[in-house]
Write a protein that holds these residues in place. Structure first.
Motif, PDB file in Angstrom:
ATOM      1  N   UNK A 123       0.809   4.897  19.495  1.00  0.00           N
ATOM      2  CA  UNK A 123       1.877   3.944  19.769  1.00  0.00           C
ATOM      3  C   UNK A 123       3.014   4.144  18.789  1.00  0.00           C
ATOM      4  N   UNK A 124       3.821   3.077  18.611  1.00  0.00           N
ATOM      5  CA  UNK A 124       4.979   3.133  17.718  1.00  0.00           C
ATOM      6  C   UNK A 124       4.878   2.083  16.631  1.00  0.00           C
ATOM      7  N   UNK A 125       5.407   2.420  15.456  1.00  0.00           N
ATOM      8  CA  UNK A 125       5.476   1.456  14.363  1.00  0.00           C
ATOM      9  C   UNK A 125       6.535   0.423  14.729  1.00  0.00           C
ATOM     10  N   UNK A 126       6.143  -0.858  14.730  1.00  0.00           N
ATOM     11  CA  UNK A 126       7.051  -1.941  15.107  1.00  0.00           C
ATOM     12  C   UNK A 126       7.478  -2.801  13.926  1.00  0.00           C
ATOM     13  N   UNK A 127       6.664  -2.769  12.850  1.00  0.00           N
ATOM     14  CA  UNK A 127       6.930  -3.663  11.729  1.00  0.00           C
ATOM     15  C   UNK A 127       6.214  -3.109  10.505  1.00  0.00           C
ATOM     16  N   UNK A 128       6.696  -3.485   9.325  1.00  0.00           N
ATOM     17  CA  UNK A 128       6.043  -3.107   8.077  1.00  0.00           C
ATOM     18  C   UNK A 128       5.784  -4.381   7.285  1.00  0.00           C
ATOM     19  N   UNK A 129       4.527  -4.574   6.920  1.00  0.00           N
ATOM     20  CA  UNK A 129       4.136  -5.726   6.123  1.00  0.00           C
ATOM     21  C   UNK A 129       4.002  -5.281   4.669  1.00  0.00           C
ATOM     22  N   UNK A 130       4.660  -5.987   3.771  1.00  0.00           N
ATOM     23  CA  UNK A 130       4.567  -5.660   2.354  1.00  0.00           C
ATOM     24  C   UNK A 130       3.495  -6.549   1.728  1.00  0.00           C
ATOM     25  N   UNK A 134      -0.819  -2.576  -0.837  1.00  0.00           N
ATOM     26  CA  UNK A 134      -0.030  -1.494  -0.231  1.00  0.00           C
ATOM     27  C   UNK A 134       0.663  -2.033   1.014  1.00  0.00           C
ATOM     28  N   UNK A 135       1.665  -1.284   1.483  1.00  0.00           N
ATOM     29  CA  UNK A 135       2.314  -1.649   2.742  1.00  0.00           C
ATOM     30  C   UNK A 135       1.361  -1.395   3.888  1.00  0.00           C
ATOM     31  N   UNK A 136       1.535  -2.165   4.964  1.00  0.00           N
ATOM     32  CA  UNK A 136       0.753  -1.976   6.185  1.00  0.00           C
ATOM     33  C   UNK A 136       1.734  -1.799   7.327  1.00  0.00           C
ATOM     34  N   UNK A 137       1.555  -0.700   8.076  1.00  0.00           N
ATOM     35  CA  UNK A 137       2.414  -0.413   9.219  1.00  0.00           C
ATOM     36  C   UNK A 137       1.756  -0.964  10.471  1.00  0.00           C
ATOM     37  N   UNK A 138       2.495  -1.818  11.194  1.00  0.00           N
ATOM     38  CA  UNK A 138       1.987  -2.429  12.424  1.00  0.00           C
ATOM     39  C   UNK A 138       2.389  -1.533  13.586  1.00  0.00           C
ATOM     40  N   UNK A 139       1.365  -1.021  14.304  1.00  0.00           N
ATOM     41  CA  UNK A 139       1.589  -0.096  15.417  1.00  0.00           C
ATOM     42  C   UNK A 139       1.281  -0.806  16.722  1.00  0.00           C
ATOM     43  N   UNK A 140       2.268  -0.822  17.620  1.00  0.00           N
ATOM     44  CA  UNK A 140       2.056  -1.381  18.956  1.00  0.00           C
ATOM     45  C   UNK A 140       1.582  -0.240  19.855  1.00  0.00           C
ATOM     46  N   UNK A 141       0.353  -0.352  20.384  1.00  0.00           N
ATOM     47  CA  UNK A 141      -0.189   0.718  21.228  1.00  0.00           C
ATOM     48  C   UNK A 141       0.650   0.945  22.475  1.00  0.00           C
ATOM     49  N   UNK A 142       0.605   2.192  22.971  1.00  0.00           N
ATOM     50  CA  UNK A 142       1.369   2.546  24.174  1.00  0.00           C
ATOM     51  C   UNK A 142       0.905   1.759  25.384  1.00  0.00           C
ATOM     52  N   UNK A 143      -0.368   1.326  25.395  1.00  0.00           N
ATOM     53  CA  UNK A 143      -0.890   0.552  26.529  1.00  0.00           C
ATOM     54  C   UNK A 143      -0.692  -0.951  26.339  1.00  0.00           C
ATOM     55  N   UNK A 144       0.093  -1.332  25.324  1.00  0.00           N
ATOM     56  CA  UNK A 144       0.422  -2.726  25.010  1.00  0.00           C
ATOM     57  C   UNK A 144      -0.813  -3.548  24.645  1.00  0.00           C
ATOM     58  N   UNK A 145      -1.876  -2.903  24.199  1.00  0.00           N
ATOM     59  CA  UNK A 145      -3.089  -3.594  23.768  1.00  0.00           C
ATOM     60  C   UNK A 145      -2.903  -4.214  22.397  1.00  0.00           C
ATOM     61  N   UNK A 146      -4.027  -4.440  21.721  1.00  0.00           N
ATOM     62  CA  UNK A 146      -4.031  -5.066  20.401  1.00  0.00           C
ATOM     63  C   UNK A 146      -3.350  -4.159  19.375  1.00  0.00           C
ATOM     64  N   UNK A 147      -2.524  -4.762  18.523  1.00  0.00           N
ATOM     65  CA  UNK A 147      -1.811  -3.996  17.500  1.00  0.00           C
ATOM     66  C   UNK A 147      -2.785  -3.369  16.512  1.00  0.00           C
ATOM     67  N   UNK A 148      -2.396  -2.215  15.996  1.00  0.00           N
ATOM     68  CA  UNK A 148      -3.190  -1.500  15.002  1.00  0.00           C
ATOM     69  C   UNK A 148      -2.499  -1.658  13.660  1.00  0.00           C
ATOM     70  N   UNK A 149      -3.264  -2.016  12.634  1.00  0.00           N
ATOM     71  CA  UNK A 149      -2.720  -2.182  11.294  1.00  0.00           C
ATOM     72  C   UNK A 149      -3.117  -0.969  10.459  1.00  0.00           C
ATOM     73  N   UNK A 150      -2.112  -0.167  10.095  1.00  0.00           N
ATOM     74  CA  UNK A 150      -2.358   1.052   9.322  1.00  0.00           C
ATOM     75  C   UNK A 150      -1.976   0.845   7.870  1.00  0.00           C
ATOM     76  N   UNK A 151      -2.933   0.924   6.952  1.00  0.00           N
ATOM     77  CA  UNK A 151      -2.554   0.846   5.539  1.00  0.00           C
ATOM     78  C   UNK A 151      -1.810   2.119   5.146  1.00  0.00           C
TER      79      UNK A 151
END
Length: 176
Positions: A123-130, A134-151
């Motif tokens: 998917x695409x990174x939609x937001x960054x949580x500080x 560490x920062x966490x990149x919020x990824x919205x999946x291409x299928x519009x499912x549950x967001x993935x939180x990437x440290x």
């Protein structure tokens, strides 16, 4: 200039004293440079049709804010109407970062496509949580499912290509 061509560097939260000094809540990793004497910032405020150019006369840290005196304001009455305004700079005036050392601006990361090392598009990174660790990149999946939180840590983020807007990660158990 469109709003996407600016980097936010602070928010004017209140006045300080009667001589036109203001309290700025910084939104930058470089407050010493942005609020140094001679620096020029643009003020965006709902009452302004165009951003107002301001020149820092002096600035200093104070608790969790910066106290800044702009050359254009000599008293509280000139600064008061702009409380709540945003201070920005043009992206062209961005302080250079060390991308090869993992430093990026949020605008460079948000909107990037995220792929696993085996080529799967997440998917695409939609937001960054500080967060504190560490920062966490919020990824919205291409299928519009549950967001993935990437440290944003070396074990997960393997490659960032800001030119191609592509991020490669090592998938780890627990990311979904």
């Amino acid at each position: 200039m469109s709003p996407t061509e600016y980097l936010r560097v602070g928010r004017l939260v209140s006045t300080h004293g009667i001589r036109g000094e203001v309290r700025i809540l910084p939104d930058t990793d470089f407050p010493e440079e942005r609020f140094a004497p001679g620096s020029q910032l643009l003020l965006q405020h709902p009452s302004l049709s165009e951003p107002l150019l301001l020149t820092v006369e002096k600035g200093r840290p104070h608790k969790n804010v910066w106290l800044v005196k702009f050359a254009e304001w000599s008293n509280i009455n000139e600064a008061e109407p702009y409380k709540g305004g945003r201070l920005v700079v043009s992206i062209r005036d961005a302080v250079p970062v060390q991308e090869d050392e993992g430093e990026y601006y949020f605008y460079q990361i948000i909107g990037c496509d995220v792929f696993t090392t085996d080529g799967r598009h997440l998917g695409q990174v939609r937001e960054i949580l500080q967060l504190p660790a560490n920062d966490v990149w919020v990824v919205r999946p291409k299928d519009k499912g549950k967001e993935i939180l990437l440290p944003y840590i070396d074990d997960v983020v393997k490659q960032v290509d800001t030119e191609e807007k592509r991020i490669t990660i090592e998938w780890m158990e627990g990311l979904e």
